[in-house]
Design an enzyme around this catalytic site. Structure first.
Site, PDB file in Angstrom:
ATOM      1  CB  CYS A  89      -1.001  -0.003   1.244  1.00  0.00           C
ATOM      2  SG  CYS A  89      -1.722   1.458   1.779  1.00  0.00           S
ATOM      3  CB  CYS A  92       0.030   1.981   4.168  1.00  0.00           C
ATOM      4  SG  CYS A  92      -1.406   1.376   3.688  1.00  0.00           S
TER       5      CYS A  92
END
Length: 323
Positions: A89, A92
């Site tokens: 991700c 993230c």
């Protein structure tokens, strides 16, 4: 992706999901009893209670096996901010270091509980997380607020400070950290405040203009760049036709449906599908239409870490489709 503030309905849904997975009955009783106790005088030791005391660690790795003790029980003493993330991700990787640094500066008032959703899918399911990063605040054994997406640091700091202010008289870890004196709050940048407030009230055009003004003066401001990309995407995704995917699949020549469908897929974390859809459109179009799709796809790349494997592959596939 959602707006930064978790609604009451969202918090209720998270609470219901969590209650079905862990034993909250005794914890709720202890939390309620703790709330009824008067605040201790300055210098008095914090009540012991059950469960772990406030942690000296700012960041805790949590699994399904340790969730009850490290998140639910710990939240009787401290604010616990659950970070649902994954290695692949890109957003993230932007958000997690900010949360970890801020938790380390908090003097023990709150901790970050990191949950790798690939290794612990059941936790993500409990919270009903439809995309990552998703951040959930837990206090007194209950979810109290949540947001999704990599928000700008000033907005995250405002969110955390509001939670700490609301919970200061309820959780001993926050109370003690405040008595000890944590780091002074950084003054807010009024330029970012203007943009964030516009975003929060759903005025995406004003938020975009505010971030663009920052970049006119500071072209290398990465915080403003990332925030601007998120604002543009959120504005598009919120206006996207919810039936766009069905329309796009039924009519490959419907360019608007293809663009909307890709936005919906990215918002639902179907990243490869969204990229592939637009690359396929690039392959079968030309001229103005092709350029429109290419620009849309490149804007989606900006939502992720450039080193994200999915972005790198999509860039190669795009180059192949163009040349």
């Amino acid at each position: 992706m959602t707006q930064p503030r978790g609604s009451a309905a969202k918090s209720a849904a998270l609470s219901a999901a969590l209650s079905g997975a862990v034993d909250l009955s005794a914890l709720k009783a202890r939390a309620e009893a703790a709330r009824k106790q008067p605040a201790p005088p300055a210098g008095a030791p914090a009540p012991s209670g059950d469960g772990p005391p406030p942690s000296a660690e700012a960041v805790i790795d949590v699994t399904e096996a340790t969730f009850q003790s490290e998140v639910v029980e710990r939240s009787l003493h401290q604010l616990v901010v659950v970070d649902l993330w994954a290695e692949w991700c890109g957003p993230c990787k932007q958000l997690s270091p900010v949360l970890e640094r801020m938790a380390g500066e908090s003097g023990g008032a709150w901790v970050v509980a990191k949950v790798d959703v690939d290794a612990n899918p059941r936790i993500a399911q409990l919270f009903g997380a439809q995309s990552i990063p998703t951040i959930v605040a837990i206090a007194g054994g209950q979810p109290v607020d949540a947001f999704s997406g990599a928000l700008p640091e000033p907005e995250i700091r405002k969110w955390i400070n509001a939670l700490l202010d609301a919970l200061r008289d309820k959780l001993p870890g926050i109370r003690d950290a405040g008595a000890a004196g944590g780091p002074a709050e950084e003054p807010e940048d009024p330029r970012f405040t203007e943009a964030e407030e516009a975003f929060e009230r759903g005025d995406f055009a004003a938020a975009q203009a505010a971030y663009e003004r920052i970049l006119d003066v500071e072209p290398a401001n990465e915080l403003a760049k990332n925030a601007l990309a998120q604002v543009k995407f959120t504005a598009r995704a919120e206006k996207a036709d919810p039936e766009a995917r069905a329309k796009a699949d039924a009519d490959p020549s419907d360019l608007t449906a293809q663009l909307d469908a890709a936005d919906l897929e990215i918002a639902e974390n179907q990243v490869e599908a969204g990229f592939k859809r637009l690359i396929d459109v690039v392959r079968r179009t030309a001229g103005e239409e092709r350029n429109k799709v290419r620009e849309h796809l490149v804007a989606l790349f900006d939502l992720f870490d450039p080193a994200d494997d999915r972005v790198m592959k999509a860039r190669r596939d795009l180059a192949s489709a163009l040349f």
